[in-house]
Motif scaffolding. Structure first.
Motif, PDB file in Angstrom:
ATOM      1  N   LEU A  64       9.156 -49.872 124.900  1.00  0.00           N
ATOM      2  CA  LEU A  64       8.234 -49.109 124.060  1.00  0.00           C
ATOM      3  C   LEU A  64       7.836 -47.799 124.742  1.00  0.00           C
ATOM      4  N   LEU A  65       7.659 -47.830 126.057  1.00  0.00           N
ATOM      5  CA  LEU A  65       7.362 -46.605 126.794  1.00  0.00           C
ATOM      6  C   LEU A  65       8.527 -45.626 126.681  1.00  0.00           C
ATOM      7  N   TYR A  93      -9.676 -42.421 125.271  1.00  0.00           N
ATOM      8  CA  TYR A  93      -9.547 -42.423 123.816  1.00  0.00           C
ATOM      9  C   TYR A  93      -8.167 -42.900 123.374  1.00  0.00           C
ATOM     10  N   PHE A  94      -7.120 -42.337 123.970  1.00  0.00           N
ATOM     11  CA  PHE A  94      -5.752 -42.643 123.559  1.00  0.00           C
ATOM     12  C   PHE A  94      -5.185 -43.897 124.215  1.00  0.00           C
ATOM     13  N   GLY A  95      -5.756 -44.327 125.337  1.00  0.00           N
ATOM     14  CA  GLY A  95      -5.205 -45.474 126.054  1.00  0.00           C
ATOM     15  C   GLY A  95      -3.909 -45.136 126.771  1.00  0.00           C
ATOM     16  N   GLN A  96      -3.694 -43.868 127.062  1.00  0.00           N
ATOM     17  CA  GLN A  96      -2.476 -43.377 127.721  1.00  0.00           C
ATOM     18  C   GLN A  96      -2.853 -42.325 128.751  1.00  0.00           C
ATOM     19  N   ARG A  97      -1.993 -42.156 129.738  1.00  0.00           N
ATOM     20  CA  ARG A  97      -2.189 -41.097 130.739  1.00  0.00           C
ATOM     21  C   ARG A  97      -1.668 -39.754 130.266  1.00  0.00           C
ATOM     22  N   VAL A  98      -0.674 -39.773 129.388  1.00  0.00           N
ATOM     23  CA  VAL A  98      -0.008 -38.535 128.981  1.00  0.00           C
ATOM     24  C   VAL A  98       0.132 -38.452 127.473  1.00  0.00           C
ATOM     25  N   GLY A  99       0.350 -37.237 127.025  1.00  0.00           N
ATOM     26  CA  GLY A  99       0.626 -36.974 125.628  1.00  0.00           C
ATOM     27  C   GLY A  99       1.254 -35.611 125.526  1.00  0.00           C
ATOM     28  N   VAL A 100       1.203 -35.037 124.348  1.00  0.00           N
ATOM     29  CA  VAL A 100       1.752 -33.700 124.151  1.00  0.00           C
ATOM     30  C   VAL A 100       0.684 -32.786 123.565  1.00  0.00           C
ATOM     31  N   VAL A 107      -3.757 -32.058 120.718  1.00  0.00           N
ATOM     32  CA  VAL A 107      -3.027 -33.039 121.516  1.00  0.00           C
ATOM     33  C   VAL A 107      -2.714 -34.261 120.664  1.00  0.00           C
ATOM     34  N   TRP A 108      -1.549 -34.851 120.938  1.00  0.00           N
ATOM     35  CA  TRP A 108      -1.081 -36.018 120.205  1.00  0.00           C
ATOM     36  C   TRP A 108      -0.579 -37.062 121.192  1.00  0.00           C
ATOM     37  N   ASN A 109      -0.493 -38.280 120.719  1.00  0.00           N
ATOM     38  CA  ASN A 109      -0.176 -39.424 121.553  1.00  0.00           C
ATOM     39  C   ASN A 109       1.080 -40.136 121.037  1.00  0.00           C
ATOM     40  N   PRO A 110       2.270 -39.625 121.340  1.00  0.00           N
ATOM     41  CA  PRO A 110       3.482 -40.275 120.835  1.00  0.00           C
ATOM     42  C   PRO A 110       3.696 -41.676 121.402  1.00  0.00           C
ATOM     43  N   LEU A 111       3.246 -41.930 122.627  1.00  0.00           N
ATOM     44  CA  LEU A 111       3.394 -43.273 123.201  1.00  0.00           C
ATOM     45  C   LEU A 111       2.568 -44.279 122.398  1.00  0.00           C
ATOM     46  N   GLY A 112       1.371 -43.887 122.047  1.00  0.00           N
ATOM     47  CA  GLY A 112       0.517 -44.749 121.235  1.00  0.00           C
ATOM     48  C   GLY A 112       1.031 -44.905 119.819  1.00  0.00           C
ATOM     49  N   LYS A 113       1.666 -43.879 119.300  1.00  0.00           N
ATOM     50  CA  LYS A 113       2.218 -43.962 117.948  1.00  0.00           C
ATOM     51  C   LYS A 113       3.336 -45.001 117.893  1.00  0.00           C
TER      52      LYS A 113
END
Length: 143
Positions: A64-65, A93-100, A107-113
């Motif tokens: 998934l990552l 907020y996103f539950g992730q270290r990185v995004g775009v 900013v968006w969170n493709p890993l969370g998506k």
């Protein structure tokens, strides 16, 4: 809200991480993961297949990552985004270290998506539709 996975790569490593993931999953099969917008439909199908296979999210964490990194890299290559390390509030907020970050600063969170597609499924979580309805894209696709 999930806790942030500190083992996940940082923003500087996400492009190479996505490339290594694609090389690994396409080595023995003909998955058309070519960083095109159309390839996000393939990612939808892959995630749906994993979901229907019944494996739990922790067991599929790496896959998934990798898929999330791929989706983010499509945003980088096609929509003008850049990988960013989230600050503490964004990570919480996103539950992730990185995004775009998109050209307009959003900013968006493709890993969370990808995680949401796996956990919730359905057309409302489509990664291709996510891209097509994404705010803040560059007006013209970036090569």
């Amino acid at each position: 809200m999930s806790t942030v996975d500190e083992r996940a790569p940082g923003a500087r490593e996400m492009g190479p991480y996505a490339a290594a993931f694609v090389a690994g999953v396409t080595a023995n099969n003909r998955l058309p993961l070519d960083y095109s917008v159309a390839s996000l439909r393939i990612v939808d199908c892959l995630v749906d297949g994993l979901r229907k296979g019944g494996a739990d999210r922790e067991r599929l964490r790496g896959t998934l990552l990798g898929l999330g990194a791929y989706v983010g890299e499509v945003l980088v290559r096609r929509a003008g985004a850049v990988w960013v390390d989230f600050d503490a509030d964004q990570s919480a907020y996103f539950g992730q270290r990185v995004g775009v970050r998109m050209p307009d600063g959003r900013v968006w969170n493709p890993l969370g998506k990808v995680r949401n597609r796996f956990e919730l499924g359905g057309p409302g979580e489509s990664l291709q539709i996510f891209y097509l309805t994404l705010h803040g894209r560059a007006r013209r696709a970036v090569a």
